[in-house]
Design an enzyme around this catalytic site. Structure first.
Site, PDB file in Angstrom:
ATOM      1  N   PHE A 111      -2.043  16.344   4.294  1.00 20.13           N
ATOM      2  CA  PHE A 111      -2.426  15.767   3.022  1.00 20.13           C
ATOM      3  C   PHE A 111      -1.192  15.672   2.138  1.00 20.13           C
ATOM      4  O   PHE A 111      -0.612  16.682   1.736  1.00 20.13           O
ATOM      5  CB  PHE A 111      -3.532  16.574   2.334  1.00 20.13           C
ATOM      6  CG  PHE A 111      -4.045  15.862   1.115  1.00 20.13           C
ATOM      7  CD1 PHE A 111      -4.818  14.717   1.248  1.00 20.13           C
ATOM      8  CD2 PHE A 111      -3.717  16.298  -0.157  1.00 20.13           C
ATOM      9  CE1 PHE A 111      -5.272  14.023   0.135  1.00 20.13           C
ATOM     10  CE2 PHE A 111      -4.160  15.613  -1.279  1.00 20.13           C
ATOM     11  CZ  PHE A 111      -4.943  14.479  -1.123  1.00 20.13           C
TER      12      PHE A 111
ATOM     13  N   ARG B 150       0.650  11.850  -9.224  1.00 21.26           N
ATOM     14  CA  ARG B 150       1.141  10.539  -8.776  1.00 21.26           C
ATOM     15  C   ARG B 150       2.559  10.288  -9.283  1.00 21.26           C
ATOM     16  O   ARG B 150       3.301   9.492  -8.733  1.00 21.26           O
ATOM     17  CB  ARG B 150       0.251   9.412  -9.310  1.00 21.26           C
ATOM     18  CG  ARG B 150      -1.145   9.395  -8.735  1.00 21.26           C
ATOM     19  CD  ARG B 150      -1.831   8.098  -9.148  1.00 21.26           C
ATOM     20  NE  ARG B 150      -3.270   8.178  -9.050  1.00 21.26           N
ATOM     21  CZ  ARG B 150      -3.968   7.946  -7.947  1.00 21.26           C
ATOM     22  NH1 ARG B 150      -3.350   7.647  -6.831  1.00 21.26           N
ATOM     23  NH2 ARG B 150      -5.277   8.024  -7.936  1.00 21.26           N
TER      24      ARG B 150
ATOM     25  N   GLU C 101       0.839  -1.205   0.000  1.00 18.12           N
ATOM     26  CA  GLU C 101       0.000   0.000   0.000  1.00 18.12           C
ATOM     27  C   GLU C 101       0.873   1.253   0.000  1.00 18.12           C
ATOM     28  O   GLU C 101       2.043   1.211   0.383  1.00 18.12           O
ATOM     29  CB  GLU C 101      -0.868   0.010   1.267  1.00 18.12           C
ATOM     30  CG  GLU C 101      -2.342  -0.223   1.033  1.00 18.12           C
ATOM     31  CD  GLU C 101      -3.066   0.905   0.308  1.00 18.12           C
ATOM     32  OE1 GLU C 101      -2.448   1.619  -0.510  1.00 18.12           O
ATOM     33  OE2 GLU C 101      -4.259   1.084   0.562  1.00 18.12           O
ATOM     34  N   ASP C 102       0.277   2.370  -0.385  1.00 15.24           N
ATOM     35  CA  ASP C 102       1.005   3.638  -0.321  1.00 15.24           C
ATOM     36  C   ASP C 102       1.008   4.199   1.098  1.00 15.24           C
ATOM     37  O   ASP C 102       2.035   4.595   1.627  1.00 15.24           O
ATOM     38  CB  ASP C 102       0.411   4.664  -1.311  1.00 15.24           C
ATOM     39  CG  ASP C 102      -1.103   4.815  -1.193  1.00 15.24           C
ATOM     40  OD1 ASP C 102      -1.743   4.102  -0.390  1.00 15.24           O
ATOM     41  OD2 ASP C 102      -1.668   5.656  -1.923  1.00 15.24           O
TER      42      ASP C 102
ATOM     43  N   ASP D 199      -3.908   5.282   6.657  1.00 15.62           N
ATOM     44  CA  ASP D 199      -4.393   6.504   7.297  1.00 15.62           C
ATOM     45  C   ASP D 199      -5.385   6.072   8.397  1.00 15.62           C
ATOM     46  O   ASP D 199      -4.979   5.733   9.505  1.00 15.62           O
ATOM     47  CB  ASP D 199      -5.032   7.362   6.197  1.00 15.62           C
ATOM     48  CG  ASP D 199      -5.590   8.680   6.674  1.00 15.62           C
ATOM     49  OD1 ASP D 199      -5.453   8.991   7.858  1.00 15.62           O
ATOM     50  OD2 ASP D 199      -6.173   9.411   5.853  1.00 15.62           O
TER      51      ASP D 199
HETATM   52  P1  5GP Z   1      -7.341   4.689   4.853  1.00 15.52           P
HETATM   53  O1  5GP Z   1      -8.385   3.709   4.389  1.00 15.52           O
HETATM   54  O2  5GP Z   1      -6.244   4.061   5.680  1.00 15.52           O
HETATM   55  O3  5GP Z   1      -7.976   5.865   5.558  1.00 15.52           O
HETATM   56  O4  5GP Z   1      -6.714   5.350   3.595  1.00 15.52           O
HETATM   57  C1  5GP Z   1      -6.058   4.650   2.656  1.00 15.52           C
HETATM   58  C2  5GP Z   1      -6.056   5.367   1.320  1.00 15.52           C
HETATM   59  O5  5GP Z   1      -6.416   6.757   1.427  1.00 15.52           O
HETATM   60  C3  5GP Z   1      -4.667   5.359   0.751  1.00 15.52           C
HETATM   61  O6  5GP Z   1      -4.446   4.182   0.033  1.00 15.52           O
HETATM   62  C4  5GP Z   1      -4.652   6.611  -0.098  1.00 15.52           C
HETATM   63  O7  5GP Z   1      -5.159   6.307  -1.381  1.00 15.52           O
HETATM   64  C5  5GP Z   1      -5.597   7.547   0.595  1.00 15.52           C
HETATM   65  N1  5GP Z   1      -4.868   8.544   1.431  1.00 15.52           N
HETATM   66  C6  5GP Z   1      -4.712   8.537   2.773  1.00 15.52           C
HETATM   67  N2  5GP Z   1      -3.978   9.609   3.178  1.00 15.52           N
HETATM   68  C7  5GP Z   1      -3.651  10.283   2.051  1.00 15.52           C
HETATM   69  C8  5GP Z   1      -2.885  11.474   1.794  1.00 15.52           C
HETATM   70  O8  5GP Z   1      -2.327  12.140   2.686  1.00 15.52           O
HETATM   71  N3  5GP Z   1      -2.780  11.861   0.489  1.00 15.52           N
HETATM   72  C9  5GP Z   1      -3.362  11.180  -0.536  1.00 15.52           C
HETATM   73  N4  5GP Z   1      -3.183  11.648  -1.764  1.00 15.52           N
HETATM   74  N5  5GP Z   1      -4.090  10.058  -0.339  1.00 15.52           N
HETATM   75  C10 5GP Z   1      -4.224   9.609   0.945  1.00 15.52           C
END
Ligand code: 5GP
Length: 179
Positions: free
Chosen positions: A152, A165, A98-99, A102
């Site tokens: 962000f 990206r 994963e990237d 969050d």
């Molecule tokens: P989660 O489900 O853990 O809240 O979020 C996962 C997804 O939210 C990540 O795979 C990503 O695509 C997006 N995301 C979370 N934080 C960021 C951020 O700071 N910037 C961007 N561009 N995407 C985020």
């Protein structure tokens, strides 16, 4: 949104050297065992391709697509499985890439999906970034590159409304500049 206002958090050199360190850990952990690497599109594409180049075990690559943002700058709270077609991964070592973790909702969704549908040999979660402060679940990555604050982030797979990206570095925008 003015991309020139992006403040660099991790430059290309920092990202690449941390990726090499994570790969060393993974090489040690898996040895010569076969691994199925699952890249979570679209955000993890850059990290995945750079990481797997350093992995030495027999490795297969799968790609799935989840989404939770709907183009905004915060999660919708609901994870959409845009494409989650996987081959038979029963009995396999699965490495999810994963990237960023969050809230952890995406990670939890995926880990639940895999444990409900397959009996893997092992399932590990590897994320380049870990925003620990915003977690709403009890999921933590087994491997991560950098812990980050609640900002962000943009670049190196992370988008702003589909853009940026392709940047080699990761930066952040002040909330006031995110218009
Ligand atoms: P989660 O489900 O853990 O809240 O979020 C996962 C997804 O939210 C990540 O795979 C990503 O695509 C997006 N995301 C979370 N934080 C960021 C951020 O700071 N910037 C961007 N561009 N995407 C985020």
């Amino acid at each position: 949104m003015d991309i020139n206002k992006l403040k660099i958090l991790f430059d290309e050199k920092q990202i690449q050297s941390r990726i090499k360190e994570i790969a060393d850990e993974l090489n040690k952990f898996y040895g010569r065992e076969e691994v199925i690497a699952i890249c979570v599109l679209k955000g993890a594409v850059m990290f995945t391709v750079d990481l797997v180049k350093h992995l030495n075990m027999p490795l297969k690559m799968e790609f799935i697509r989840l989404s939770s943002y709907n183009g905004g700058t915060s999660t919708s709270g609901k994870v959409n499985a845009v494409n989650i077609d996987l081959p038979d991964i029963n009995g396999k070592n699965v490495l999810i890439i994963e990237d960023i973790v969050d809230t952890g909702l995406t990670a939890k969704f995926l880990l639940d999906f895999i444990s409900c549908n397959f009996h893997t040999k092992s399932t590990k979660f590897c994320s380049l970034l870990d925003k620990k402060a915003t977690r709403l679940t009890e999921v933590d990555p087994d491997y991560y590159g950098f812990e980050v604050d609640d900002k962000f982030l943009i670049g190196y797979g992370l988008d702003y409304d589909g853009l940026y990206r392709n940047l080699k570095y990761i930066g952040y925008m002040d909330k006031s500049d995110l218009e």
